[in-house]
Enzyme design. Structure first.
Site, PDB file in Angstrom:
ATOM      1  N   ALA A 110     -77.212  94.732  54.545  1.00 14.70           N
ATOM      2  CA  ALA A 110     -76.141  94.943  53.571  1.00 14.70           C
ATOM      3  C   ALA A 110     -76.588  96.046  52.623  1.00 14.70           C
ATOM      4  O   ALA A 110     -77.155  95.778  51.558  1.00 14.70           O
ATOM      5  CB  ALA A 110     -75.836  93.653  52.823  1.00 14.70           C
ATOM      6  N   GLU A 290     -75.980 100.870  69.507  1.00 11.53           N
ATOM      7  CA  GLU A 290     -75.213 100.161  70.538  1.00 11.53           C
ATOM      8  C   GLU A 290     -75.403 100.806  71.908  1.00 11.53           C
ATOM      9  O   GLU A 290     -75.470 100.103  72.930  1.00 11.53           O
ATOM     10  CB  GLU A 290     -73.733 100.115  70.174  1.00 11.53           C
ATOM     11  CG  GLU A 290     -72.890  99.311  71.159  1.00 11.53           C
ATOM     12  CD  GLU A 290     -71.518  98.993  70.617  1.00 11.53           C
ATOM     13  OE1 GLU A 290     -71.415  98.055  69.801  1.00 11.53           O
ATOM     14  OE2 GLU A 290     -70.546  99.688  71.003  1.00 11.53           O
ATOM     15  N   LYS A 332     -61.816  96.765  57.981  1.00 10.07           N
ATOM     16  CA  LYS A 332     -62.701  97.921  57.874  1.00 10.07           C
ATOM     17  C   LYS A 332     -62.155  98.939  56.869  1.00 10.07           C
ATOM     18  O   LYS A 332     -60.951  99.205  56.821  1.00 10.07           O
ATOM     19  CB  LYS A 332     -62.864  98.613  59.231  1.00 10.07           C
ATOM     20  CG  LYS A 332     -63.240  97.679  60.379  1.00 10.07           C
ATOM     21  CD  LYS A 332     -64.559  96.978  60.151  1.00 10.07           C
ATOM     22  CE  LYS A 332     -64.926  96.093  61.333  1.00 10.07           C
ATOM     23  NZ  LYS A 332     -66.146  95.323  61.123  1.00 10.07           N
TER      24      LYS A 332
END
Length: 339
Positions: A110, A290, A332
């Site tokens: 975060a 990813e 988002k």
């Protein structure tokens, strides 16, 4: 002849790069009616014989009913189960792992405005739905430890905060988390937990995310791609990248992965080494960590897959095979949080 071949490869690569923005726009903005039709595309079926055991002996995953869901793929060709609602008995799983006296670590990053927008809801919802009744240790990585909210936690659940640098590019945070997770496993997790999950912070738990998800090496099917033809999988197609994949079998979402600390340590260290090798060669993988995660899972098959129930994007719309939502993408606002 070699020049012609290389020219073709370059042409294919640039055509792929040109197609990526179009595929992303399709994923985000195509009408719900089109996404509904996409959900009708049939999935592969579990190739294992009926009642064939997944593991030798009295393994807890042998209790899974792979044939209770005929509408979806419930196992892979290499014998890993894909967890869907209706396949498992939650009480049986919880009792099995409770007797093992396990602890599950959960890492989350975060940094910057991600802390302000998402962390509190992530943690409070995790307390309601993540590994309820089990021992849990949260590891929060942030550039502002003093701003981490105080969350009331159940017994045997604790939280540790670690200060990290705020990088100028969000891509660097995304990729370098592999190094930070690898390091924290060495220094802390290995002494306190048997399993670890690594999650993105911009998500909210809304349903059970329990012990049925535990396994040696756990990957998540991406909600946008699990019913799409493999042609649409956005692997890194740059041969200069260590994340390069010509063809694969599944497309995995980096928002959720986990397993035993030993297996996740190996994953994160190998992905970090590959990222650093790319960096030395002035290459950056298409979807950053990813892309490297997908390459790792192509070469090192996960032992358990989670269905998109375990990380669902609600704006995809209705899907008849998604009976429950367990973790959902938060709304988002990339322009704001990535400043």
């Amino acid at each position: 002849m070699g020049l012609i071949y290389n020219g073709r490869k370059k042409k294919q690569f640039f055509l792929y790069i040109a197609a990526v923005p179009l595929l992303l726009l399709m994923a985000l903005y195509v009408p719900l009616s089109v996404r509904f039709i996409e959900g009708l595309i049939p999935m592969d079926k579990c190739p294992l014989p009926h009642e064939y055991p997944l593991h030798p002996g009295n393994h807890v995953d042998n209790s899974l009913d792979l044939w209770s869901r005929t509408d979806v793929q419930t196992c892979t060709y290499w014998g890993a189960p894909i967890i869907w609602d209706g396949m498992f008995d939650p009480e049986y799983y919880d009792e099995f792992y409770r007797k093992q006296n396990i602890t599950v670590a959960l890492t989350v990053f975060a940094v910057g405005r991600y802390l302000d927008l998402y962390l509190e809801k992530f943690l409070t919802s995790a307390e309601q739905h993540f590994m309820v009744g089990q021992r849990v240790v949260y590891y929060v990585f942030t550039d502002s430890p003093e701003k981490v909210p105080k969350i009331k936690m159940a017994a045997f659940r604790t939280l540790f905060t670690f200060k990290v640098e705020k990088y100028s590019r969000w891509q660097d945070v995304s990729m370098l988390r592999m190094k930070m997770i690898s390091d924290i496993i060495d220094s802390h997790v290995r002494h306190h937990a048997q399993y670890i999950f690594c999650l993105d912070v911009d998500q909210t738990f809304v349903g059970r995310f329990g012990t049925e998800a535990l396994g040696d090496m756990v990957a998540l099917l991406h909600s946008f791609y699990y019913r799409r033809p493999k042609f649409f999988y956005t692997y890194d197609q740059n041969p200069k990248s260590t994340a390069y994949i010509k063809t694969g079998d599944m497309y995995y979402h980096a928002a959720v992965f986990g397993g035993t600390w030993q297996r996740v340590k190996n994953l994160t260290q190998i992905c970090y080494d590959a990222i650093m090798q790319d960096k030395m060669n002035h290459v950056e993988a298409l979807w950053h960590d990813e892309s490297h995660l997908n390459k790792y899972f192509l070469l090192n098959k996960p032992t358990k897959l989670l269905s998109p129930e375990y990380c669902w994007a609600e704006y995809i719309g209705y899907r008849r095979d998604i009976h429950v939502h367990r973790l959902v993408w938060a709304e988002k606002n990339y322009k704001f949080v990535r400043q």
